[in-house]
Design a protein around this motif. Structure first.
Motif, PDB file in Angstrom:
ATOM      1  N   ILE A 283       0.840  -1.199   0.000  1.00 56.04           N
ATOM      2  CA  ILE A 283       0.000   0.000   0.000  1.00 56.04           C
ATOM      3  C   ILE A 283       0.874   1.248   0.000  1.00 56.04           C
ATOM      4  CG2 ILE A 283      -1.657   1.321   1.387  1.00 56.04           C
ATOM      5  CD1 ILE A 283      -2.806  -1.414   2.286  1.00 56.04           C
ATOM      6  N   GLY A 284       1.981   1.203   0.733  1.00 60.24           N
ATOM      7  CA  GLY A 284       2.878   2.353   0.765  1.00 60.24           C
ATOM      8  C   GLY A 284       3.473   2.662  -0.588  1.00 60.24           C
ATOM      9  N   VAL A 285       3.853   1.627  -1.327  1.00 62.43           N
ATOM     10  CA  VAL A 285       4.418   1.822  -2.667  1.00 62.43           C
ATOM     11  C   VAL A 285       3.369   2.419  -3.602  1.00 62.43           C
ATOM     12  CG1 VAL A 285       5.251   0.598  -4.720  1.00 62.43           C
ATOM     13  CG2 VAL A 285       6.197   0.063  -2.467  1.00 62.43           C
ATOM     14  N   ILE A 286       2.152   1.924  -3.518  1.00 57.27           N
ATOM     15  CA  ILE A 286       1.085   2.462  -4.365  1.00 57.27           C
ATOM     16  C   ILE A 286       0.828   3.926  -4.031  1.00 57.27           C
ATOM     17  CG2 ILE A 286      -1.409   2.356  -4.773  1.00 57.27           C
ATOM     18  CD1 ILE A 286      -1.177  -0.693  -4.665  1.00 57.27           C
ATOM     19  N   GLY A 287       0.766   4.252  -2.739  1.00 51.95           N
ATOM     20  CA  GLY A 287       0.548   5.641  -2.354  1.00 51.95           C
ATOM     21  C   GLY A 287       1.651   6.550  -2.860  1.00 51.95           C
ATOM     22  N   THR A 304     -11.424   8.335   4.906  1.00 52.10           N
ATOM     23  CA  THR A 304     -12.354   9.462   4.879  1.00 52.10           C
ATOM     24  C   THR A 304     -13.067   9.537   3.532  1.00 52.10           C
ATOM     25  OG1 THR A 304     -11.020  10.736   6.439  1.00 52.10           O
ATOM     26  CG2 THR A 304     -12.551  11.969   5.044  1.00 52.10           C
ATOM     27  N   GLU A 305     -12.332   9.288   2.451  1.00 53.41           N
ATOM     28  CA  GLU A 305     -12.878   9.406   1.101  1.00 53.41           C
ATOM     29  C   GLU A 305     -13.796   8.239   0.734  1.00 53.41           C
ATOM     30  OE1 GLU A 305     -13.230  11.450  -2.598  1.00 53.41           O
ATOM     31  OE2 GLU A 305     -12.254  12.058  -0.731  1.00 53.41           O
ATOM     32  N   PHE A 306     -13.392   7.007   1.094  1.00 51.54           N
ATOM     33  CA  PHE A 306     -14.105   5.823   0.633  1.00 51.54           C
ATOM     34  C   PHE A 306     -14.804   5.040   1.735  1.00 51.54           C
ATOM     35  CE2 PHE A 306     -10.641   6.444  -2.488  1.00 51.54           C
ATOM     36  CZ  PHE A 306     -11.414   6.663  -3.607  1.00 51.54           C
ATOM     37  N   GLY A 307     -14.583   5.404   2.994  1.00 55.92           N
ATOM     38  CA  GLY A 307     -15.232   4.697   4.087  1.00 55.92           C
ATOM     39  C   GLY A 307     -14.563   3.391   4.448  1.00 55.92           C
ATOM     40  N   LEU A 308     -13.432   3.087   3.805  1.00 56.75           N
ATOM     41  CA  LEU A 308     -12.672   1.865   4.076  1.00 56.75           C
ATOM     42  C   LEU A 308     -11.191   2.210   4.133  1.00 56.75           C
ATOM     43  CD1 LEU A 308     -14.315  -0.523   1.430  1.00 56.75           C
ATOM     44  CD2 LEU A 308     -14.758  -0.561   3.882  1.00 56.75           C
ATOM     45  N   SER A 309     -10.442   1.453   4.912  1.00 56.72           N
ATOM     46  CA  SER A 309      -8.993   1.628   4.877  1.00 56.72           C
ATOM     47  C   SER A 309      -8.473   1.038   3.570  1.00 56.72           C
ATOM     48  CB  SER A 309      -8.345   0.909   6.059  1.00 56.72           C
ATOM     49  OG  SER A 309      -8.446  -0.496   5.898  1.00 56.72           O
ATOM     50  N   PRO A 310      -7.262   1.411   3.137  1.00 52.46           N
ATOM     51  CA  PRO A 310      -6.718   0.830   1.904  1.00 52.46           C
ATOM     52  C   PRO A 310      -6.678  -0.695   1.921  1.00 52.46           C
ATOM     53  CG  PRO A 310      -5.416   2.725   2.559  1.00 52.46           C
ATOM     54  CD  PRO A 310      -6.381   2.458   3.688  1.00 52.46           C
ATOM     55  N   SER A 311      -6.298  -1.281   3.058  1.00 54.71           N
ATOM     56  CA  SER A 311      -6.230  -2.745   3.130  1.00 54.71           C
ATOM     57  C   SER A 311      -7.619  -3.369   3.037  1.00 54.71           C
ATOM     58  CB  SER A 311      -5.537  -3.183   4.428  1.00 54.71           C
ATOM     59  OG  SER A 311      -6.205  -2.663   5.563  1.00 54.71           O
ATOM     60  N   GLU A 312      -8.608  -2.745   3.678  1.00 52.13           N
ATOM     61  CA  GLU A 312      -9.980  -3.256   3.591  1.00 52.13           C
ATOM     62  C   GLU A 312     -10.509  -3.147   2.162  1.00 52.13           C
ATOM     63  OE1 GLU A 312     -11.661  -2.168   8.064  1.00 52.13           O
ATOM     64  OE2 GLU A 312     -11.694  -0.646   6.482  1.00 52.13           O
ATOM     65  N   TYR A 313     -10.197  -2.047   1.511  1.00 49.98           N
ATOM     66  CA  TYR A 313     -10.643  -1.822   0.132  1.00 49.98           C
ATOM     67  C   TYR A 313     -10.045  -2.891  -0.779  1.00 49.98           C
ATOM     68  CZ  TYR A 313     -11.709   0.764  -4.174  1.00 49.98           C
ATOM     69  OH  TYR A 313     -12.179   1.142  -5.398  1.00 49.98           O
ATOM     70  N   ARG A 314      -8.756  -3.169  -0.607  1.00 49.98           N
ATOM     71  CA  ARG A 314      -8.095  -4.202  -1.422  1.00 49.98           C
ATOM     72  C   ARG A 314      -8.702  -5.569  -1.145  1.00 49.98           C
ATOM     73  NH1 ARG A 314      -1.627  -4.544  -1.597  1.00 49.98           N
ATOM     74  NH2 ARG A 314      -1.861  -3.656  -3.687  1.00 49.98           N
TER      75      ARG A 314
END
Length: 323
Positions: A283-287, A304-314
């Motif tokens: 996730i850090g590399v993608i960011g 805040t934007e999507f209602g999910l953390s990056p890991s949850e979204y993935r």
């Protein structure tokens, strides 16, 4: 609102009639003619979503042609633009005396208030967007010069638009996409960027010129999202305007420069997180790839934007693909 239809399981004699009725109901009244061998069944599948006022569909079908005729327009002429992005196979779009031959990745725009035809010579798959004409910030008279013009999917701004639309097609059934009015607005804005690159605005009224300038600025931002140091001052200087005027342009559009930049970066991160080809990237590399080098900030802003953390979204994207 979701929509799905398939001719599979329908008696062969009724398959094409069902298809013609389906595309006329999903879009605008159309006439259709089948290709191939007479008497053979017709395979067709149509699925899509309504994202606010924008309709997004994926249509896969055997060879056929659809036509928007003057007679159909005289009965009802809703003011929509449609965009066709070729996913598989080829198509030929004709309107206003122009013809666009589309290969996978290419797209073209057309207007439902004037006659057009779209011919598919073989089995093909197409992503179709339909949206109100006033969603584009460009003058309709100038957009009219770009109907049935091929936009190549592999290069420049049109390549960015094509890539975004391909990702949209891949995730059309994702619950996270359903009803995303913001996503639809961003897609139309990106399309406006590609159109603006083809136009000459020397004779455009002042208000339209501002709108065109904003589209070009958004195009510049899109091309420089990877630059973590990109600032409003940099953006203003690149377009020979003051930073104050830059902020005014974005304020008139209902947002801020930093807010727009942050949102586009987060959306590009979301696309990468949902991409199976990038599942091994952290996730850090993608960011960092999209200018968000602070991992903790990325996590907070993404949630805040999507209602999910990056890991949850993935994780949800992986689970959805596995269904």
């Amino acid at each position: 609102m979701s929509y799905a239809l398939s001719t599979v399981g329908v008696p062969e004699a009724q398959q094409f009639d069902l298809w013609q009725s389906a595309v006329s109901q999903a879009f605008v009244p159309l006439e259709a003619s089948a290709g191939g061998t007479a008497g053979r069944g017709f395979r067709g599948r149509l699925r899509g979503q309504s994202l606010g006022s924008v309709a997004v569909y994926e249509a896969s079908a055997d060879a056929h042609t659809v036509r928007r005729t003057a007679r159909a327009i005289s009965r009802a002429a809703p003011e929509y633009y449609k965009l066709s992005l070729q996913l598989h196979g080829t198509a030929r779009l004709s309107q206003d005396g122009r013809h666009a031959s589309l290969r996978p990745g290419d797209f073209a725009l057309y207007d439902t208030t004037r006659p057009y035809s779209l011919a598919f010579e073989d089995v093909s798959s197409t992503l179709v967007l339909m949206f109100p004409r006033d969603m584009l910030v460009l003058p309709s008279g100038h957009v009219a010069a770009l109907t049935a013009v091929r936009f190549a999917g592999g290069t420049g701004v049109s390549g960015i638009v094509s890539g975004t639309l391909v990702q949209l097609a891949r995730n059309i059934d994702d619950p996270a996409v359903h009803g995303s009015v913001r996503l639809a607005r961003n897609v139309v804005d990106l399309l406006g960027t590609a159109l603006a690159d083809r136009l000459d605005y020397a004779d455009v009224p002042v208000e339209s010129s501002r709108a065109a300038l904003l589209v070009k600025i958004r195009s510049y931002v899109e091309a420089h999202l990877e630059d973590a140091e990109l600032s409003p001052g940099d953006i203003a200087a690149a377009h020979h305007i003051s930073t104050r005027y830059l902020h005014k342009l974005f304020s008139e559009a209902g947002t801020t420069v930093s807010g727009y930049l942050r949102r586009r970066r987060l959306e590009r991160c979301g696309q990468d997180l949902a991409d199976p080809a990038k599942h091994r990237l952290s996730i850090g590399v993608i960011g960092a790839r999209w200018g968000l080098v602070d991992a903790s900030y990325l996590s907070r802003a993404f949630k805040t934007e999507f209602g999910l953390s990056p890991s949850e979204y993935r994780r949800r994207s992986v689970e959805h693909r596995a269904r």
